[in-house]
Enzyme design. Structure first.
Site, PDB file in Angstrom:
ATOM      1  CB  SER A  15      -0.868  -0.123   1.345  1.00  8.40           C
ATOM      2  OG  SER A  15      -0.118   0.150   2.586  1.00  8.40           O
ATOM      3  CG  LEU A  17       4.975   6.773   0.194  1.00  2.71           C
ATOM      4  CD1 LEU A  17       6.305   7.574   0.997  1.00  2.71           C
ATOM      5  CD2 LEU A  17       4.561   7.654  -0.806  1.00  2.71           C
ATOM      6  CE1 TYR A 161       7.194   7.976  10.690  1.00  2.60           C
ATOM      7  CE2 TYR A 161       7.611  10.340  10.374  1.00  2.60           C
ATOM      8  CZ  TYR A 161       7.292   9.191   9.935  1.00  2.60           C
ATOM      9  OH  TYR A 161       7.050   9.243   8.401  1.00  2.60           O
ATOM     10  CB  THR A 196      -0.958   7.415   1.502  1.00  2.00           C
ATOM     11  OG1 THR A 196      -0.994   7.596   3.003  1.00  2.00           O
ATOM     12  CG2 THR A 196       0.311   7.636   1.064  1.00  2.00           C
TER      13      THR A 196
END
Length: 257
Positions: A15, A17, A161, A196
């Site tokens: 899914s 990228l 992150y 996305t």
């Protein structure tokens, strides 16, 4: 490097990228191994593209080795590794009520995003290194890693992150220097706000995406996964691109919040 007739491993390829990169590579004639945890989407995409699906936890050595071996066994020489598997997390270093960031969630993000990227890069590059060079320069293959602009301008609550993505940026040049000995190039893309399926559909989702893209100077919208894949393909095809970290963000610069 021409990808026609070669094999490629794309982590997170079911899914977003990763899917866009898998489609781009397949359209150019590559045999794609979709390395992902999502069996339903991964198998369906692999069948559509004439590729192979391998259920893969990028943080697990055996799992990643199986995905790499599937590419080696495909009958096409392994030349391309694209790392696009990753997870997000948002927690302040010290939150409300003076509560510290959970250590386990920080470790999980690092394990998947950073260690997982290194895991596939090292195993994939070793397999690429066992192939014959394809030109007079000794080129054997290419690794494309996916970081984030959060690696450079992490916002409030993005400590885990940003640390994971910053680690990917940090290892790009030394990895490229290491892998030069076996003819493997390494580049990293730092995407900004990309549209996305994670954002959902409908009016509420459209309004949220419009708010996210408002700080983008131009074009005033979110990036497209297909545009990311086009950049990845360009980096693969341009043999003089090596050891670079490229922003892909429409010129956005993240503010603290």
């Amino acid at each position: 490097m021409d990808v026609n007739g070669v094999s490629a491993v794309v982590s997170g390829g079911a899914s977003g990228l990763g899917e866009a990169c898998a489609r781009e590579l397949a359209a150019k004639g590559a045999k794609v191994v979709i390395a992902d945890l999502n069996e339903d989407k991964g198998k369906a995409l692999a069948d559509e593209l004439g590729g192979v699906f391998v259920k893969t936890d990028v943080s697990d050595e055996t799992s990643v080795a199986a995905a790499v071996q599937a590419a080696v066994d495909s009958g096409a020489p392994l030349r391309v590794i694209i790392n696009s598997a990753g997870i997000g997390w948002a927690t302040r270093t010290v939150g409300k009520g003076n509560v510290p960031h959970p250590l386990d969630s920080f470790q999980k993000v690092i394990q998947v995003n950073l260690v997982g990227t290194f895991n596939l890069m090292r195993l994939g590059a070793a397999a690429i290194g066992a192939t014959e060079p394809i030109d007079g320069d000794g080129l054997r293959g290419v690794v494309i890693n996916t970081a984030s602009v959060a690696a450079l301008e992490g916002q409030t609550g993005q400590v885990a992150y940003s640390a994971s993505k910053g680690g990917i940026v940090g290892m790009t040049l030394p990895a490229a220097r290491d892998l030069a000995a076996i003819g493997v190039r390494v580049n990293t893309i730092c995407p900004g706000i990309i549209d996305t399926p994670i954002y959902g559909e409908g009016e509420a989702a459209d309004a949220f995406k419009a708010k996210l893209s408002d700080p983008v100077p131009f074009p005033k919208r979110m990036g497209k996964a297909s545009e990311f894949a086009h950049l990845a393909q360009a980096l693969i095809e341009n043999d003089y691109m090596n050891g670079e970290t490229i922003r892909f963000d429409g010129g956005i610069r993240f503010q603290p919040k």
